[in-house]
Scaffold this motif. Structure first.
Motif, short mmCIF file in Angstrom:
data_model
loop_
_atom_site.label_atom_id
_atom_site.label_comp_id
_atom_site.label_asym_id
_atom_site.label_seq_id
_atom_site.Cartn_x
_atom_site.Cartn_y
_atom_site.Cartn_z
N ASN A 44 47.07 -34.40 64.66
CA ASN A 44 47.55 -35.38 65.64
C ASN A 44 49.01 -35.19 66.02
OD1 ASN A 44 45.00 -36.65 65.69
ND2 ASN A 44 45.55 -37.91 63.92
N THR A 45 49.51 -33.95 65.86
CA THR A 45 50.87 -33.63 66.30
C THR A 45 50.83 -32.28 67.01
OG1 THR A 45 51.63 -32.30 64.42
CG2 THR A 45 51.72 -34.70 64.18
N THR A 46 51.97 -31.89 67.56
CA THR A 46 52.10 -30.54 68.10
C THR A 46 53.10 -29.74 67.27
OG1 THR A 46 53.81 -31.27 69.65
CG2 THR A 46 51.53 -31.27 70.44
N THR A 47 53.14 -30.04 65.99
CA THR A 47 53.93 -29.26 65.04
C THR A 47 53.00 -28.28 64.36
OG1 THR A 47 55.46 -31.09 64.65
CG2 THR A 47 55.39 -29.34 62.99
N GLY A 48 53.22 -26.99 64.60
CA GLY A 48 52.31 -26.04 64.01
C GLY A 48 52.63 -24.62 64.35
N THR A 49 51.63 -23.76 64.12
CA THR A 49 51.82 -22.34 64.32
C THR A 49 50.47 -21.70 64.60
OG1 THR A 49 52.75 -20.33 63.35
CG2 THR A 49 51.61 -21.82 61.84
N SER A 50 50.41 -20.39 64.45
CA SER A 50 49.18 -19.63 64.67
C SER A 50 49.06 -18.57 63.60
CB SER A 50 49.21 -18.97 66.06
OG SER A 50 48.15 -18.04 66.21
N ALA A 51 47.83 -18.23 63.27
CA ALA A 51 47.60 -17.09 62.38
C ALA A 51 47.88 -15.81 63.15
CB ALA A 51 46.17 -17.11 61.87
N ASN A 52 48.15 -14.73 62.40
CA ASN A 52 48.37 -13.46 63.07
C ASN A 52 47.04 -12.77 63.34
OD1 ASN A 52 47.55 -12.21 60.68
ND2 ASN A 52 49.63 -11.68 60.03
N VAL A 333 45.45 4.49 81.17
CA VAL A 333 46.26 4.96 82.30
C VAL A 333 46.67 6.40 82.04
CG1 VAL A 333 48.31 4.56 83.70
CG2 VAL A 333 47.11 2.62 82.67
N LEU A 334 46.16 7.32 82.86
CA LEU A 334 46.52 8.74 82.76
C LEU A 334 46.30 9.29 81.35
CD1 LEU A 334 49.82 8.73 84.88
CD2 LEU A 334 47.53 9.37 85.62
N GLY A 335 45.23 8.84 80.70
CA GLY A 335 44.91 9.32 79.37
C GLY A 335 45.56 8.55 78.24
N PHE A 336 46.41 7.56 78.57
CA PHE A 336 47.03 6.71 77.57
C PHE A 336 46.16 5.47 77.39
CE2 PHE A 336 50.49 9.30 79.12
CZ PHE A 336 51.26 9.54 77.99
N LYS A 337 45.54 5.35 76.23
CA LYS A 337 44.69 4.19 75.93
C LYS A 337 45.55 3.12 75.28
CE LYS A 337 40.61 7.11 75.26
NZ LYS A 337 39.57 7.55 74.30
N ILE A 338 45.68 2.00 75.96
CA ILE A 338 46.58 0.95 75.49
C ILE A 338 45.80 -0.31 75.14
CG2 ILE A 338 48.54 1.79 76.83
CD1 ILE A 338 47.93 -0.42 78.89
N ALA A 339 46.35 -1.09 74.24
CA ALA A 339 45.80 -2.38 73.87
C ALA A 339 46.96 -3.22 73.33
CB ALA A 339 44.70 -2.25 72.82
N GLY A 340 46.83 -4.52 73.46
CA GLY A 340 47.90 -5.35 72.96
C GLY A 340 47.67 -6.81 73.27
N TYR A 341 48.69 -7.60 72.95
CA TYR A 341 48.58 -9.03 73.22
C TYR A 341 49.97 -9.65 73.34
CZ TYR A 341 49.69 -9.75 68.25
OH TYR A 341 50.31 -9.75 67.02
N TYR A 342 50.01 -10.76 74.01
CA TYR A 342 51.18 -11.64 74.05
C TYR A 342 50.70 -13.02 73.64
CZ TYR A 342 54.37 -8.31 76.12
OH TYR A 342 55.19 -7.23 76.32
N LEU A 343 51.29 -13.54 72.58
CA LEU A 343 50.89 -14.81 72.00
C LEU A 343 52.01 -15.81 72.13
CD1 LEU A 343 48.93 -16.54 70.25
CD2 LEU A 343 50.05 -15.54 68.25
N GLY A 344 51.70 -16.97 72.69
CA GLY A 344 52.67 -18.04 72.80
C GLY A 344 52.24 -19.24 71.98
N VAL A 345 53.13 -19.69 71.12
CA VAL A 345 52.88 -20.89 70.31
C VAL A 345 53.82 -21.98 70.81
CG1 VAL A 345 52.86 -21.90 68.01
CG2 VAL A 345 52.17 -19.52 68.33
N TYR A 346 53.24 -23.07 71.34
CA TYR A 346 54.02 -24.16 71.93
C TYR A 346 53.95 -25.36 70.99
CZ TYR A 346 53.94 -21.35 76.15
OH TYR A 346 54.10 -20.32 77.06
#
Length: 814
Positions: A44-52, A333-346
């Motif tokens: 019941n709050t917005t105090t927190g985080t996220s797992a990796n 892209v041009l043979g470069f296989k990329i993966a990733g993420y951007y995570l926002g914790v509010y």
């Protein structure tokens, strides 16, 4: 003494009351697999985080009894009561959420119940979009980009060594973290202050993370316009969503006393610009509770293959705000296989903030001097999401290498290799002598670009060398000497240009040049030296016309206010008309001859103007309406504005000053806007300009107002450029009005043709208009297709009602 004991007791009990303990653990599913990016919040709050990404979490909380909620999309929420009197480990197993259809009656041939839920959600869309007038919160952003595979070499460079990858050419290529205080006020006021920033391997760099980039609001009709595609993507609850989406109710469940509908969304037509995946809707209030939506190449995204957007909302007073936003992507892209993420914790939302009076200006992000100076201990204490094993290694390895790379010994050894001279390098790419430790460089132009041909100079060479010295926070100065020699006219000219960029925060610089040279009669340019060389030698067409001048030029530019840039310059020159000196060509066209260097008398070498001197002063102001910017210690960085840019200019030709022979006054006003988003219909750009010589008592052709023309089949694109207008015939010393308009449909029609949609072609139409005493009511229209930086079009040009030209045009934006 009693007072001292009382003070000691008070301090002791206070420290106990505010003492924090660490709770940490791993979150897995019933099969023992980690659940990445699980939200971990005080109930019941917005105090927190996220797992990796490995499901590991850690959070510091005040001592005492606490109730912690663990929540992940697709899993049943769990609440745990813990008594924090020490650091504890709490491992969690989340069960998959069971969404049932027990209470839903689905009849044969009947509409799926999801449609009625979506209709009610659409009806409340605008209400939920506008119900939060303002808010502030804390934001933690983590960005990770990985290479999953790459070619061994790229343009001759060893990829493993260049990007510091493992032997399989895999590894983290970008890792950053940032913490910010984010403020928002409707309709679009944003202010963010970055508190800390860390980028692996870049000890003095600032993170590119920006909280406003991660906020994606599915209550908007269209999302991600002009980012991953030239047009936007339709929200599953947009006003017109039922025309583009199919819906299926997968089930219902209850969380925190709320009935949640799980609805699958899919495109009605495979290649529509829509999302796929799951959206969770709350009953009765018809709010979004979670999203697990993704875009694919079929939706028309560029540069990446898939983008998954996962959002979780948490109740804050009477509204729901996003507490976790995760963008995950893959691509090749041009043979470069990329993966990733951007995570926002509010976290720590305030939906009734009392903002300071001048908080919202054009500054959307402020990065101060000490943001990237936080040490490793700070991050250990304040990082809300634990690092994975390979992220820890990446930080240690790249930060160590970065320190090594800053040493003079390393940089000297690196430059010794990079600064090796070779004839091939000089000819094709140019040669540079760099000293990164002292931050200066000496660059020699590529030889192949320095050699050209025109009928005035014959075979000619124009060669320059640039010296650049850099200082802290992007300040620099540069000096460039340049020489030019024509073998037919046997004329050697040369000049020196200098520039000092002294105040990045005010975008301020000054500079100048002096010398002599040969210049195009049209100060906006006509053809590139290479284009003219090809046309002259192969087709016996010498379109550009030139003149000679000795000159001295001085200028200064500075930002006066946000979005308002001022420029002031003074130019003195002695000008001479030139004539052709060469008729050499590879092929002699029987029906064609080179024209003279006078565009108005092509058959004879008649001087266009007498020798004369000119002294002029130019002042201009350019204002961008609604300009937003980012402030960093190393400068002020403008973002693209949604509103037009206005330019006002005044130019004065001074008579009888330093022997000047000119006397004129010229004023100009322009308004320009690039990429006005029109949703699914693409984007529009326009430019409108008007000008007048208030006084033209004494002028010569180089002082006229010229226009950006084109008579080539292949040319670099520019909205200002007329595609069928002669370079010189219609320059004016009176008044003019010009307008350019171009609309890019961003594949709206091509996307519906099965054989063409995979090419991701974008349709475009455009036109130009010019009216002056020399050319009244000139009009041109064109239509074509575009893919990234290449385009092909076909158009028509009219002088009044009379068609005077038509043909293909190919342009490139390299």
């Amino acid at each position: 003494m009693r007072k001292i004991y009382a003070l000691i007791f008070f301090c002791f009990t206070t420290s106990l009351a505010f003492a924090q303990h660490l709770i940490s653990g791993t979150i897995k599913d019933n099969n023992g697999q980690p659940i990445p990016f699980t939200s971990v919040y005080l109930k019941n709050t917005t105090t927190g985080t996220s797992a990796n990404v490995d499901g590991k979490y850690e959070m510091k909380l005040k001592r005492g009894q606490q109730t912690i909620s663990f929540r992940a999309v697709g899993y049943k929420q769990q609440d745990h009561i813990v008594n924090l009197d020490r650091d504890i480990t709490l491992n969690i197993t989340l069960a998959s959420e069971s969404y049932t259809l027990d209470n839903v009656n689905i009849r044969a041939n009947a509409e799926d119940p999801a449609y009625e839920i979506i209709r009610k959600t659409i009806a409340q869309r605008k209400t939920h979009l506008e119900e939060v007038k303002a808010f502030s919160c804390d934001v933690y952003i983590k960005g990770v980009q990985r290479l999953k595979g790459a070619p061994k070499k790229f343009f001759g460079r060893d990829i493993q060594k260049t990007l510091e990858l493992d032997t399989n050419r895999k590894g983290i290529i970008y890792l950053s973290e940032s913490q910010s205080k984010f403020s928002f006020r409707r309709p679009n006021d944003v202010h963010e202050e970055m508190i800390s920033s860390k980028v692996a391997g870049r000890n003095n760099a600032f993170s590119f993370n920006k909280a406003s980039d991660l906020i994606i609001n599915f209550y908007d009709n269209y999302l991600l316009e002009n980012t991953l595609s030239s047009r936007g993507f339709i929200s599953p609850i947009a006003d017109n969503a039922l025309f583009y989406y199919k819906y299926k109710l997968l089930g219902e469940s209850t969380e925190n006393g709320q009935l949640i509908h799980k609805i699958e969304v899919s495109p009605r037509r495979v290649n529509d610009p829509v999302f796929r995946g799951i959206i969770y809707i709350m009953d009765e209030s018809w709010r979004i509770y979670n999203t697990d939506l993704y875009l694919t190449k079929q939706a028309g995204i560029n540069f990446i293959d898939t983008l998954n957007i996962n959002q979780q909302f948490t109740k804050v007073k009477d509204v729901y705000m996003p507490t976790g936003i995760n963008f995950q992507f893959t691509g090749n892209v041009l043979g470069f296989k990329i993966a990733g993420y951007y995570l926002g914790v509010y976290s720590n939302y305030n939906v009734n903030p009392n903002f300071p009076k001048n908080l919202f200006t054009g500054e959307i992000l402020k990065v101060t001097e000490m943001v990237n100076k936080k040490d490793s201990l700070y991050w250990v204490e304040n990082r809300p999401i634990p690092l994975t094993a390979d992220e820890k290694i990446n930080y240690i390895k790249k930060d160590s290498v970065a320190k090594l790379k800053e040493s003079k010994h390393y940089l000297d050894s690196l430059e010794k290799d990079n600064n090796k001279f070779s004839i091939g390098k000089l000819i094709l790419r140019g040669y540079s002598q760099n000293d990164r430790y002292d931050k200066h460089s000496l660059s020699f132009d590529p030889v192949w670009r320095a050699i050209f041909y025109n009928t005035v100079e014959g075979l000619a060479i124009k060669y320059g060398v640039t010296y650049r010295q850099e200082y802290e926070n992007r300040r620099f100065y540069s000096i460039r000497p340049e020489v030019r020699y024509g073998f037919a006219n046997q004329k050697l000219t040369g000049s020196i240009t200098g520039n000092y960029f002294y105040d990045p925060l005010k975008r301020a610089s000054y500079g100048g040049s002096f010398g002599n040279g040969i210049f195009d009669l049209n100060n906006l340019g006509s053809m590139t030296p290479l284009g003219n060389t090809i046309n002259s030698l192969l087709y016996e067409k010498n379109f550009p016309k030139y003149y000679y001048k000795d000159f001295v030029s001085l200028y200064t530019t500075r930002e006066l206010a946000t979005g308002l840039q001022a420029n002031l310059s003074a130019d003195y020159s002695h000008n001479k008309a030139l004539a052709n000196n060469s008729t050499f060509k590879f092929f002699d066209a029987k029906d064609r001859e080179f024209t003279s260097n006078n565009p108005f008398v092509p058959e004879a070498e008649v001087p266009l103007f007498p020798d004369y001197s000119s002294l002029s002063v130019t002042a201009s102001l350019t204002y961008t309406i609604g300009q937003k910017y980012i402030t960093r210690p190393d400068g002020k960085f403008y973002t693209e504005s949604k509103y037009p840019k206005i330019t006002l200019l005044y130019k004065k030709g001074l008579n009888n000053v330093l022997g000047s022979d000119v006397d004129y006054d010229f004023v100009k006003a322009e308004i320009f806007e690039d990429r006005i988003g029109l949703g699914l219909w693409g984007h529009t750009s326009f430019l409108v300009g008007v000008g007048k010589f208030l006084n033209n008592a004494k002028m010569y052709y180089p002082d006229f107002k010229h226009f950006s023309g084109n008579i080539s089949t292949i040319f670099p694109p520019n909205l200002r450029k007329f595609q069928y207008l002669d370079f010189y015939q219609f320059s004016t010393k009176e008044q003019y009005f010009e307008a350019h308009l171009e609309h890019n449909f961003a594949g709206f029609f091509m996307n519906k043709i099965p054989l063409l949609r995979k090419l991701k072609l974008e349709e475009l139409v455009g036109g130009g208009y010019l009216s002056s005493p020399e050319k009244r009511n000139y009009k041109e229209f064109y239509f074509g297709i575009q893919r990234l930086v290449l385009r092909a079009s076909y158009g028509f040009a009219y002088d009044g009602a009379k068609k005077i030209n038509q043909g293909f045009r190919i342009s490139y934006g390299f």
